[in-house]
Design a protein around this motif. Sequence first.
Motif, PDB file in Angstrom:
ATOM      1  N   ARG A 132      -5.730   2.582   5.001  1.00  4.81           N
ATOM      2  CA  ARG A 132      -6.166   2.775   6.384  1.00  4.81           C
ATOM      3  C   ARG A 132      -4.976   2.518   7.285  1.00  4.81           C
ATOM      4  NH1 ARG A 132     -11.913   1.194   7.561  1.00  4.81           N
ATOM      5  NH2 ARG A 132     -12.906   0.619   5.608  1.00  4.81           N
TER       6      ARG A 132
ATOM      7  N   LYS B  84      10.113   4.020  -3.333  1.00  4.98           N
ATOM      8  CA  LYS B  84      11.307   3.526  -4.037  1.00  4.98           C
ATOM      9  C   LYS B  84      11.349   4.084  -5.455  1.00  4.98           C
ATOM     10  CE  LYS B  84      11.219  -1.001  -4.004  1.00  4.98           C
ATOM     11  NZ  LYS B  84      11.873  -2.282  -4.360  1.00  4.98           N
TER      12      LYS B  84
ATOM     13  N   GLU C 247      11.963   0.664 -10.727  1.00  2.72           N
ATOM     14  CA  GLU C 247      12.966  -0.368 -11.037  1.00  2.72           C
ATOM     15  C   GLU C 247      12.655  -1.098 -12.341  1.00  2.72           C
ATOM     16  OE1 GLU C 247      12.885  -2.673  -7.416  1.00  2.72           O
ATOM     17  OE2 GLU C 247      13.785  -1.030  -6.294  1.00  2.72           O
TER      18      GLU C 247
ATOM     19  N   THR D 217       2.910  -6.717  -3.309  1.00  5.49           N
ATOM     20  CA  THR D 217       1.937  -7.312  -2.395  1.00  5.49           C
ATOM     21  C   THR D 217       2.374  -7.122  -0.934  1.00  5.49           C
ATOM     22  OG1 THR D 217       3.035  -9.436  -2.745  1.00  5.49           O
ATOM     23  CG2 THR D 217       1.036  -9.028  -4.025  1.00  5.49           C
TER      24      THR D 217
ATOM     25  N   SER E 159       1.802  -4.261   2.443  1.00  7.47           N
ATOM     26  CA  SER E 159       0.572  -3.736   3.065  1.00  7.47           C
ATOM     27  C   SER E 159      -0.216  -2.866   2.096  1.00  7.47           C
ATOM     28  CB  SER E 159       0.911  -2.900   4.290  1.00  7.47           C
ATOM     29  OG  SER E 159       1.648  -3.642   5.201  1.00  7.47           O
ATOM     30  N   SER E 160       0.483  -2.041   1.312  1.00 11.57           N
ATOM     31  CA  SER E 160      -0.232  -1.128   0.408  1.00 11.57           C
ATOM     32  C   SER E 160      -0.963  -1.916  -0.671  1.00 11.57           C
ATOM     33  CB  SER E 160       0.739  -0.144  -0.254  1.00 11.57           C
ATOM     34  OG  SER E 160       1.439   0.585   0.706  1.00 11.57           O
TER      35      SER E 160
ATOM     36  N   GLN F  21      -3.925  -3.848   0.710  1.00 10.40           N
ATOM     37  CA  GLN F  21      -5.103  -3.019   0.986  1.00 10.40           C
ATOM     38  C   GLN F  21      -5.776  -2.574  -0.310  1.00 10.40           C
ATOM     39  OE1 GLN F  21      -3.635   0.239   3.462  1.00 10.40           O
ATOM     40  NE2 GLN F  21      -4.543  -0.683   5.284  1.00 10.40           N
TER      41      GLN F  21
ATOM     42  N   ARG G 219       6.038 -10.752  -6.089  1.00  9.61           N
ATOM     43  CA  ARG G 219       7.394 -11.303  -5.979  1.00  9.61           C
ATOM     44  C   ARG G 219       7.494 -12.156  -4.720  1.00  9.61           C
ATOM     45  NH1 ARG G 219      12.370  -7.253  -6.570  1.00  9.61           N
ATOM     46  NH2 ARG G 219      11.776  -6.610  -4.466  1.00  9.61           N
ATOM     47  N   THR G 220       6.970 -11.623  -3.599  1.00  8.46           N
ATOM     48  CA  THR G 220       6.995 -12.381  -2.346  1.00  8.46           C
ATOM     49  C   THR G 220       5.605 -12.372  -1.742  1.00  8.46           C
ATOM     50  OG1 THR G 220       9.213 -11.498  -1.976  1.00  8.46           O
ATOM     51  CG2 THR G 220       8.167 -12.600  -0.118  1.00  8.46           C
TER      52      THR G 220
ATOM     53  N   LYS H 282       8.757  -9.990   8.112  1.00  6.21           N
ATOM     54  CA  LYS H 282       8.395  -8.826   7.299  1.00  6.21           C
ATOM     55  C   LYS H 282       7.114  -8.337   7.955  1.00  6.21           C
ATOM     56  CE  LYS H 282       9.358  -9.149   2.751  1.00  6.21           C
ATOM     57  NZ  LYS H 282       9.564  -9.659   1.388  1.00  6.21           N
ATOM     58  N   ARG H 283       6.749  -7.089   7.755  1.00  4.72           N
ATOM     59  CA  ARG H 283       5.563  -6.608   8.459  1.00  4.72           C
ATOM     60  C   ARG H 283       4.324  -7.359   7.984  1.00  4.72           C
ATOM     61  NH1 ARG H 283       4.338  -1.841  11.539  1.00  4.72           N
ATOM     62  NH2 ARG H 283       2.107  -1.497  11.640  1.00  4.72           N
TER      63      ARG H 283
ATOM     64  N   TRP I 183      12.129  -4.668   4.135  1.00  7.71           N
ATOM     65  CA  TRP I 183      12.576  -3.264   4.171  1.00  7.71           C
ATOM     66  C   TRP I 183      13.150  -2.916   5.535  1.00  7.71           C
ATOM     67  CZ3 TRP I 183      10.030  -0.200   7.640  1.00  7.71           C
ATOM     68  CH2 TRP I 183       8.691  -0.460   7.935  1.00  7.71           C
TER      69      TRP I 183
HETATM   70  P1  NAP Z   1       6.399  -3.109   0.991  1.00 13.26           P
HETATM   71  O1  NAP Z   1       5.890  -3.747   2.189  1.00 13.26           O
HETATM   72  O2  NAP Z   1       7.846  -2.882   0.862  1.00 13.26           O
HETATM   73  O3  NAP Z   1       5.855  -3.928  -0.229  1.00 13.26           O
HETATM   74  C1  NAP Z   1       6.324  -3.685  -1.504  1.00 13.26           C
HETATM   75  C2  NAP Z   1       5.917  -4.808  -2.425  1.00 13.26           C
HETATM   76  O4  NAP Z   1       6.407  -4.544  -3.715  1.00 13.26           O
HETATM   77  C3  NAP Z   1       6.501  -6.139  -2.002  1.00 13.26           C
HETATM   78  O5  NAP Z   1       5.597  -7.150  -2.295  1.00 13.26           O
HETATM   79  C4  NAP Z   1       7.734  -6.225  -2.864  1.00 13.26           C
HETATM   80  O6  NAP Z   1       8.203  -7.532  -3.060  1.00 13.26           O
HETATM   81  C5  NAP Z   1       7.221  -5.633  -4.135  1.00 13.26           C
HETATM   82  N1  NAP Z   1       8.292  -5.118  -4.960  1.00 13.26           N
HETATM   83  C6  NAP Z   1       9.162  -4.165  -4.654  1.00 13.26           C
HETATM   84  N2  NAP Z   1      10.028  -3.974  -5.662  1.00 13.26           N
HETATM   85  C7  NAP Z   1       9.690  -4.842  -6.628  1.00 13.26           C
HETATM   86  C8  NAP Z   1      10.202  -5.135  -7.897  1.00 13.26           C
HETATM   87  N3  NAP Z   1      11.249  -4.468  -8.391  1.00 13.26           N
HETATM   88  N4  NAP Z   1       9.618  -6.106  -8.616  1.00 13.26           N
HETATM   89  C9  NAP Z   1       8.558  -6.765  -8.132  1.00 13.26           C
HETATM   90  N5  NAP Z   1       8.018  -6.538  -6.930  1.00 13.26           N
HETATM   91  C10 NAP Z   1       8.580  -5.585  -6.185  1.00 13.26           C
HETATM   92  O7  NAP Z   1       5.732  -1.655   0.797  1.00 13.26           O
HETATM   93  P2  NAP Z   1       4.277  -1.172   1.209  1.00 13.26           P
HETATM   94  O8  NAP Z   1       3.270  -2.198   0.865  1.00 13.26           O
HETATM   95  O9  NAP Z   1       4.091   0.165   0.662  1.00 13.26           O
HETATM   96  O10 NAP Z   1       4.347  -1.115   2.793  1.00 13.26           O
HETATM   97  C11 NAP Z   1       5.436  -0.510   3.445  1.00 13.26           C
HETATM   98  C12 NAP Z   1       5.087  -0.323   4.895  1.00 13.26           C
HETATM   99  O11 NAP Z   1       4.208   0.799   5.069  1.00 13.26           O
HETATM  100  C13 NAP Z   1       4.348  -1.460   5.513  1.00 13.26           C
HETATM  101  O12 NAP Z   1       5.163  -2.535   5.849  1.00 13.26           O
HETATM  102  C14 NAP Z   1       3.704  -0.787   6.701  1.00 13.26           C
HETATM  103  O13 NAP Z   1       4.618  -0.563   7.723  1.00 13.26           O
HETATM  104  C15 NAP Z   1       3.313   0.538   6.118  1.00 13.26           C
HETATM  105  N6  NAP Z   1       1.959   0.442   5.563  1.00 13.26           N
HETATM  106  C16 NAP Z   1       0.943   0.198   6.426  1.00 13.26           C
HETATM  107  C17 NAP Z   1      -0.321   0.053   5.965  1.00 13.26           C
HETATM  108  C18 NAP Z   1      -1.437  -0.235   6.880  1.00 13.26           C
HETATM  109  O14 NAP Z   1      -2.066  -1.254   6.771  1.00 13.26           O
HETATM  110  N7  NAP Z   1      -1.726   0.664   7.750  1.00 13.26           N
HETATM  111  C19 NAP Z   1      -0.571   0.140   4.609  1.00 13.26           C
HETATM  112  C20 NAP Z   1       0.484   0.386   3.759  1.00 13.26           C
HETATM  113  C21 NAP Z   1       1.751   0.532   4.236  1.00 13.26           C
HETATM  114  P3  NAP Z   1       9.324  -8.146  -2.087  1.00 13.26           P
HETATM  115  O15 NAP Z   1       8.621  -8.421  -0.810  1.00 13.26           O
HETATM  116  O16 NAP Z   1       9.796  -9.327  -2.807  1.00 13.26           O
HETATM  117  O17 NAP Z   1      10.372  -7.075  -1.926  1.00 13.26           O
END
Ligand code: NAP
Length: 862
Positions: free
Chosen positions: A55, A148, A151, A185, A187-188, A191, A208-209, A328-329, A493
């Motif tokens: 969402r 990404k 990895e 862990t 936003s994605s 959710q 991880r975080t 972080k967001r 990020w």
């Molecule tokens: P993210 O915020 O970058 O989260 C990625 C998660 O994966 C983090 O917990 C990260 O840990 C972990 N990770 C990445 N590489 C890893 C690895 N090699 N080993 C273990 N863990 C790893 O990505 P996202 O959740 O897709 O969200 C990205 C952005 O999209 C959000 O910040 C937001 O702006 C937007 N978004 C918004 C919504 C919403 O609610 N509307 C929903 C989804 C996305 P680390 O933190 O340690 O790197």
Amino acid sequence: MSFTKPDLDVIVVGAGFAGLYMLHRLRRQGLTAKILESADGVGGTWYWNRYPGARCDILSVDYSYSFDKELQTDWQWSERYAKQSEILEYLNHVADRFDLRRDIRFETRVAQAAWDDAASLWRIATEDGETLTCRHYVMATGCLSVPKDNEFDGIEAFGGEVYSTGRWPHHAVDFAGKRVGVIGTGSSGIQAIPEIAKQAKSVTVFQRTPNFSIPARHGPVADERIAAFRKDPEAYRQAARYSKLGVPGPVAMEQTKTVSDEERRRRYEHVWRTGELQPMFAQFADTLFDKAANDTMVAFMHEKIREIVDDPETAEALCPTDHPIASKRPCLDDGYYATFNLPHVSLVDLRRDPIRGIAATGVETAGGLHEFDVIVLATGFDAMTGAVVRVDIRGRDGLSLKEKWADGPQTYMGLMTAGFPNLFLITGPGSPSVLSNMAVSIEQHVEMIDDLLADMKARGREVVEPSAIAEEVWTRYNDDAGNLTLHVTANSWYMGANVPGKPRRFLPFIGGVDSYRRACDDLKAADWMGLHFRGKGETRPDDRIVRPFRPDVTAMLEAMAEAGLPPLHTLPPADLRATMAAVGEQSPKGPEVGEVRDGTFPGADGAPLRWRLYRPDTPGPHPLTLYFHGGGWVIGSEVSDDAFCRDLCVRSNSLIVSCDYRHAPEARFPAAVEDALAALDWVAKEAQALGGAPGKLAVAGWSAGGNLAAVAAQHARDHGGPALSGQLLITPVTDSDFSRPSYVENAAGPVLTRELMDYFWDHYVDPADRQDPRVAPIRATSLAGLPPAMVVVSQFDPLRDEGIAYAEAMKAAGVPVTLLVGRGHMHTSYSAVDVILSGAEMRAQMAQALDGFFEPRRHAAE
Ligand code: NAP
Ligand code: FAD
């Protein structure tokens, strides 16, 4: 150079929120345009991210287009935060409503783009080998559109199903009865996890975080919000456009420490209950800037997590401790923390038990093998730059954008980049972008590009490119803004820290949607400041700078403009004093010190004058600095630089004694000097009684006070003491020569103008006396034998060059001098404690200089 006719006026890459609106605008002004999109449908983010629970996290009423009156009143959102499917439906509706599909080419990935300078056009090559030409090229490729790269070693050998949240399949994924591992862990992940847990046999979350998340409180659109919007949609949207985050709402003014613990708690509870991210930033002005302030919100969040999560060890693992909240967001969730109370959900803390790789049957961590049927990768994106540099973009002379950005992106306003004519980035790095409601930021960029192209067409301009200097200054402005905040301390990020090998740089502009928009408004109003144009018969170079000051100086100037103060030099002294006192009342109070004492000393005419002493909270005796306040000899008092004196006291661990003096026009020159000398005399005699260490006395002053401090130092040299350890002269008046370049360049300010300086001089001293070294210390017969000095000046201050001249003249006379030039600062920057945050690094150096005066041997050894 020629202007060969291309296939199209404009090619836009990407059919998400940005590309769709861009196409609509371009067609409306009669340009030929096409979108190239790699997906087989419109929607961008909302096309690709179909994972369960997806969402928006900005209320739907805000996260939607505002450009069309009927569209925004016809479309009704069914929930506060629309589901991915509804947002995708909305974007499909927009594509149909404005008949956009006929100019979109789906399943077409752009691989290369090269600028042909001779023909003044772009050659765009698709992955399937076709080349199209266009005059202008718009990258509407999204900030979060490239997941990404994997990895984890061995993932190809995994025998089960693997899904990425950012590339979710179009069919429903059935988790029933399956063992699921979720990595990530953000936003994605936050959710998706509760939704997957509703179906799966077991869910193991690899974290991880840990992240901060508040409950989204899903439900129907709030009546009051929709009522506010319906009442006056345009006013509502305009408020969003000039808000901090692109969402209408109050702006925080107070500092966290100024309210009681109960009040602070009440506000944090309010944030928790609203189910919105914006109020998190609207409680206190310092949440994003001050670690201690931020820690109070962190502690509140930890309490909430511990309240919800039953197992104490899991609760602790879910409490983020390695980054400030909002650096972080932060996330919005639907029962995320409570999900860990379910018997079939478990958490693996990767900080303790890291992933070794992926095996045929599951995820291998240091602690052993976790077996799964399904692995979900919620590992995020190569954000902001990923989609741009994945296309091999070549600008003038074959310059590669990827190479240009190897150490981090450089852009002009996040919209263009030097060396790449007619290339536009929508919500690129250097713009508020992902730190805002992106619907607002996207519309702004689209409209700006559209306006620029319309203007170019009207004026026969064919090629546009930002000047290298305009870009350099904006990039530094963006860095300066980021560096003020706690964001740069986190591995997010936003910093590029999530992608191995990506340069560490704060990517978006954090000064606010409002401030950014005003910069764009100014740029446009000044005939596209900073942009070079070429056209048939015309070349227009332009190296003007849209935001020369530090971002926090700009913010202060914007706040002052909003307050609507009259020009200060037009006020009679009594009104000027009252106005400045009122401003002082509203200013932050500065740090706590060990003790504040007030008293009087005999002024030069025998009448008592007031002093205020600031003592550090450390065992004395302390070195002592006699301080003279600023205010053009007309305004101010021993307490008017209170916050600044506190700050200097704490930072330098020395006593600061701020002494008042008589002011003009009631007491004209040399009354202020005579009182300053009386203060020096008195302080020298009383130093030990005040708690001063023997033989450690310095003078300091800001502005007119700097002038008095310099004169006092000369007097002490010429009249047998007292012996001074040093002089700290902060943006001082040193001369009565108004012809130096800084006087001319900064005649209109900021804040200290030529007219205001004339006002001060006229009130204080007759023209016939202005060569007197007691008001123009640079005119002293000799500057030899003065105590060591630090002279601090500001780049944008009429007094800059006379400060530099005094420092150089002292140096030439053999005085040890440190000259500090504050880049991007103005006359009043350094005394604005907790307002102009970037002044802190300058004040730290001033404090260090004081320490150096008092402990020269220690400093020499260092
Ligand atoms: P993210 O915020 O970058 O989260 C990625 C998660 O994966 C983090 O917990 C990260 O840990 C972990 N990770 C990445 N590489 C890893 C690895 N090699 N080993 C273990 N863990 C790893 O990505 P996202 O959740 O897709 O969200 C990205 C952005 O999209 C959000 O910040 C937001 O702006 C937007 N978004 C918004 C919504 C919403 O609610 N509307 C929903 C989804 C996305 P680390 O933190 O340690 O790197
Ligand atoms: P995108 O929607 O990303 O569209 C870019 C398009 O370009 C994609 O379709 C992609 O396929 C295409 N493309 C990229 N490269 C190429 C190429 N080389 N050739 C051809 N096509 C290409 N923002 C908010 O403000 N509020 C929210 O609530 C919010 N929620 C989000 C939730 C998720 C899960 C994610 C990932 C992001 C969210 N965002 C949110 C940010 C979101 O990305 C933006 O709000 C917005 O949708 C971006 O629109 P866009 O058109 O700029 O880019």
